[in-house]
Design a protein around this motif. Structure first.
Motif, mmCIF file in Angstrom:
data_model
loop_
_atom_site.group_PDB
_atom_site.id
_atom_site.type_symbol
_atom_site.label_atom_id
_atom_site.label_comp_id
_atom_site.label_asym_id
_atom_site.label_seq_id
_atom_site.Cartn_x
_atom_site.Cartn_y
_atom_site.Cartn_z
ATOM 1 N N ILE A 138 41.413 50.253 41.968
ATOM 2 C CA ILE A 138 41.599 49.558 43.239
ATOM 3 C C ILE A 138 42.287 48.230 42.967
ATOM 4 O O ILE A 138 41.813 47.431 42.153
ATOM 5 N N SER A 139 43.408 47.994 43.630
ATOM 6 C CA SER A 139 44.142 46.744 43.454
ATOM 7 C C SER A 139 44.657 46.270 44.806
ATOM 8 O O SER A 139 44.631 47.008 45.794
ATOM 9 N N HIS A 140 45.130 45.012 44.826
ATOM 10 C CA HIS A 140 45.620 44.414 46.071
ATOM 11 C C HIS A 140 46.948 43.703 45.814
ATOM 12 O O HIS A 140 47.014 42.469 45.786
ATOM 13 N N LEU A 159 50.185 39.898 45.790
ATOM 14 C CA LEU A 159 49.800 38.541 45.411
ATOM 15 C C LEU A 159 48.480 38.474 44.655
ATOM 16 O O LEU A 159 48.399 37.871 43.588
ATOM 17 N N THR A 160 47.432 39.085 45.206
ATOM 18 C CA THR A 160 46.128 39.007 44.552
ATOM 19 C C THR A 160 46.169 39.599 43.155
ATOM 20 O O THR A 160 45.514 39.103 42.232
ATOM 21 N N SER A 161 46.963 40.648 42.975
ATOM 22 C CA SER A 161 47.044 41.312 41.675
ATOM 23 C C SER A 161 47.680 40.438 40.599
ATOM 24 O O SER A 161 47.577 40.742 39.411
ATOM 25 N N LYS A 171 42.722 44.944 38.099
ATOM 26 C CA LYS A 171 42.322 46.051 38.956
ATOM 27 C C LYS A 171 40.834 46.335 38.791
ATOM 28 O O LYS A 171 40.284 46.208 37.698
ATOM 29 N N ASP A 172 40.186 46.697 39.898
ATOM 30 C CA ASP A 172 38.827 47.223 39.805
ATOM 31 C C ASP A 172 38.925 48.677 39.368
ATOM 32 O O ASP A 172 39.745 49.440 39.896
ATOM 33 N N ARG A 173 38.101 49.061 38.421
ATOM 34 C CA ARG A 173 38.152 50.422 37.883
ATOM 35 C C ARG A 173 36.768 51.057 37.958
ATOM 36 O O ARG A 173 35.773 50.433 37.593
ATOM 37 N N ILE A 174 36.733 52.290 38.429
ATOM 38 C CA ILE A 174 35.491 53.057 38.494
ATOM 39 C C ILE A 174 35.713 54.353 37.728
ATOM 40 O O ILE A 174 36.540 55.184 38.118
ATOM 41 N N LYS A 175 35.022 54.513 36.627
ATOM 42 C CA LYS A 175 35.155 55.723 35.830
ATOM 43 C C LYS A 175 34.596 56.920 36.603
ATOM 44 O O LYS A 175 33.508 56.852 37.179
#
Length: 249
Positions: free
Chosen positions: A142-144, A147-149, A154-158
């Motif tokens: 999950i990324s934004h 600009l925010t990136s 990135k948020d990562r969920i295995k």
């Protein structure tokens, strides 16, 4: 959406379904009942992506992208920030003039200028950022961007250990009774923890994201991702043996 009446099993037409209240009324027997989309088999009913949500899918990856904030004129935080940025800009210009006149130290206008720029950056993230969800064979990202990136990873969920993907109305939306309810989507892990995927989206976005990720997870042939988090029989045997030895001691 395909619902049937729990009383007479009549198919419920879409005009008799209120997705915001999660309730429906049967046209045949007038039974009013609640339903929970997060617990339904969403992949059995293919729905179209909401307007302005793009989907790019290949054999090994799915990419969902959409505007993070669609109705800026209804975003109280954005409107407040826009007013504050205007006020701070005006104050910064006045202080800069006083500094040039030699009346004050340059530290004060510089401080106000930095705060103003930070506020403008925050407003820009609301206006231009998109939410991007990428799922592949190993994880959900999950990324934004854009600009925010630049400053946040990135948020990562295995995927290993993800039991299901579900959604619900946010506590703030329930408490305040928003005209347009806001929902959050999360991944539930086998240990009961929840990992946030996206927050504050409207119902059709939450439903489509949940369905898409659920379909991807259930199409994954590698069922060992759940088994890896279950204790093996031999491990349980070793634990029981150790416990028995401890009691004998």
């Amino acid at each position: 959406m395909h619902l049937t009446c729990p009383n007479c099993e009549t198919k419920i037409p879409s005009e008799n379904i209120n997705i915001q209240q999660m309730a429906a009324v049967c046209p045949a027997c007038d039974t009013v009942f609640q339903f929970d989309l997060s617990n339904r088999k969403l992949h059995h009913r293919k729905i179209k992506p909401p307007e302005r949500l793009t989907v790019h899918e290949t054999d090994d990856q799915m990419d969902l992208a959409f505007r993070t904030n669609r109705q800026l004129f209804k975003n109280e935080a954005f409107l407040t920030g826009a007013i504050m940025s205007g006020v701070l800009t005006f104050v910064s210009l006045i202080l800069a003039g006083e500094w040039l006149a030699g009346d004050i130290t340059p530290l004060i206008p510089i401080l106000f200028g930095v705060v103003t720029l930070c506020l403008y950056y925050w407003l820009a993230t609301i206006v231009f950022d998109r939410t991007r969800i990428i799922v592949n064979e190993e994880e959900i990202q999950i990324s934004h961007p854009p600009l925010t990136s630049l400053f946040m990873q990135k948020d990562r969920i295995k995927l290993a250990g993800v039991r299901q993907v579900a959604f619900e109305e946010t506590p703030a939306s329930v408490k305040e009774g928003y005209d347009t309810p806001q929902y959050r989507v999360w991944a539930e892990l086998v240990d009961g923890r929840r990992k946030a995927i996206v927050n504050n989206v409207v119902d059709d976005y939450a439903l489509f994201i949940t369905q898409s990720l659920t379909t991807w997870l259930e199409a994954d042939p590698d069922t060992s991702r759940l088994a890896d988090h279950q204790p093996a029989d031999e491990d349980l045997s070793d634990t029981e043996a150790s416990s028995q030895q401890a009691h004998r001691g």
